[in-house]
Design a protein around this motif. Sequence first.
Motif, PDB file in Angstrom:
ATOM      1  N   UNK A   1      -5.243   9.265  12.622  1.00  0.00           N
ATOM      2  CA  UNK A   1      -6.009  10.455  12.995  1.00  0.00           C
ATOM      3  C   UNK A   1      -7.448  10.078  13.336  1.00  0.00           C
ATOM      4  N   UNK A   2      -8.078   9.251  12.502  1.00  0.00           N
ATOM      5  CA  UNK A   2      -9.463   8.835  12.758  1.00  0.00           C
ATOM      6  C   UNK A   2      -9.569   8.009  14.044  1.00  0.00           C
ATOM      7  N   UNK A   3      -8.550   7.229  14.324  1.00  0.00           N
ATOM      8  CA  UNK A   3      -8.535   6.423  15.556  1.00  0.00           C
ATOM      9  C   UNK A   3      -8.581   7.330  16.781  1.00  0.00           C
ATOM     10  N   UNK A   4      -7.772   8.402  16.767  1.00  0.00           N
ATOM     11  CA  UNK A   4      -7.734   9.341  17.897  1.00  0.00           C
ATOM     12  C   UNK A   4      -9.043  10.126  17.971  1.00  0.00           C
ATOM     13  N   UNK A   5      -9.566  10.523  16.817  1.00  0.00           N
ATOM     14  CA  UNK A   5     -10.852  11.236  16.787  1.00  0.00           C
ATOM     15  C   UNK A   5     -11.951  10.372  17.406  1.00  0.00           C
ATOM     16  N   UNK A   6     -11.939   9.076  17.122  1.00  0.00           N
ATOM     17  CA  UNK A   6     -12.961   8.167  17.639  1.00  0.00           C
ATOM     18  C   UNK A   6     -12.769   7.904  19.128  1.00  0.00           C
ATOM     19  N   UNK A   7     -11.506   7.889  19.584  1.00  0.00           N
ATOM     20  CA  UNK A   7     -11.261   7.780  21.023  1.00  0.00           C
ATOM     21  C   UNK A   7     -11.900   8.960  21.744  1.00  0.00           C
ATOM     22  N   UNK A   8     -11.720  10.131  21.196  1.00  0.00           N
ATOM     23  CA  UNK A   8     -12.275  11.359  21.788  1.00  0.00           C
ATOM     24  C   UNK A   8     -13.791  11.389  21.694  1.00  0.00           C
ATOM     25  N   UNK A   9     -14.335  10.994  20.527  1.00  0.00           N
ATOM     26  CA  UNK A   9     -15.775  11.061  20.268  1.00  0.00           C
ATOM     27  C   UNK A   9     -16.197   9.797  19.527  1.00  0.00           C
TER      28      UNK A   9
ATOM     29  N   UNK B   1     -16.549  16.218  26.222  1.00  0.00           N
ATOM     30  CA  UNK B   1     -16.567  15.636  27.574  1.00  0.00           C
ATOM     31  C   UNK B   1     -15.907  14.248  27.586  1.00  0.00           C
ATOM     32  N   UNK B   2     -14.756  14.185  26.942  1.00  0.00           N
ATOM     33  CA  UNK B   2     -14.003  12.935  26.876  1.00  0.00           C
ATOM     34  C   UNK B   2     -13.580  12.499  28.284  1.00  0.00           C
ATOM     35  N   UNK B   3     -13.803  11.237  28.645  1.00  0.00           N
ATOM     36  CA  UNK B   3     -13.424  10.754  29.989  1.00  0.00           C
ATOM     37  C   UNK B   3     -11.933  10.956  30.261  1.00  0.00           C
TER      38      UNK B   3
END
Length: 198
Positions: A24-32, A75-77
Motif C-alpha cells: 500500500x505504501x509503495x503505491x501511495x509513494x508512486x502516486x505522491x 497530478x500524478x503523471x
Amino acid sequence: VLKPGGKLVMIDMEAADEVLRKTEDEIETQRDPSHVKNLSKTEMLSLFETHGLAIEKCETTEIPQRLENWLALTQTPDPIREKIRQRMQADITGHDKTGFSPYLKNNDIFFNQKWVLAIGKKDISGGIEGANGGPLWYNQQDKNYSERDANMMTKVLFVCHGNICRSPMAEFILKDMTKKLGIADEFVIASAATSSEE
C-alpha cells in the motif's frame, strides 16, 4: 506545544493490514513521492500515550474514493497513473493484492479510505503553577509568563506534512466558520507543516 488541559485532534488515514502495508505504501509513494507511510490505528494511539495524552475519543470512518479523482489530486503523471490502474484492476480480478481492496462502481475503480479521528487531552496538572495556584501560560507575543483566566482565547493549530493543502485548507475553513458565527475574536487559528520537503 499543548498547554495542560489542551487537546490534540488527529485525523489521518489508517494503514492497510500488516501483510499488505508495504505494498500500500509503495503505491501511495508512486502516486505522491512525498508520502512516507501510513500508520495503523494502534500506532497512532501509541503516539498519544507516549506523549502523555489521554484518549478522549477514537473512531474510524470509511470514505469511498474514486481512483481517478485520487490520482488527479496529486497530478500524478500519466505513465504512473496507468501502472496504478493496472495494479488496482489486477487486484479486482483476483491477482496480486494492493492493500486498497478496490472495487468497481459504475465501471469506475473505487476503494474505501479508512480515516481515523483521535482526540487526546494533556494532563491538567502539567502546567507551571501561578500565584493563585492555577497554571501559568507562556505568552509568545511578549515573551513573558502571564496568568490567564478561563476566558483565554482558544488556540487551534492544524498540522499536515507540507502545509500546502490539508492544513491551510482546514485553517481557512475554520476561520470562515468562526467569522460567520461571530466568534472569530475568541480563536487564534493557524496551520503548520511537519516537513520542509514540499
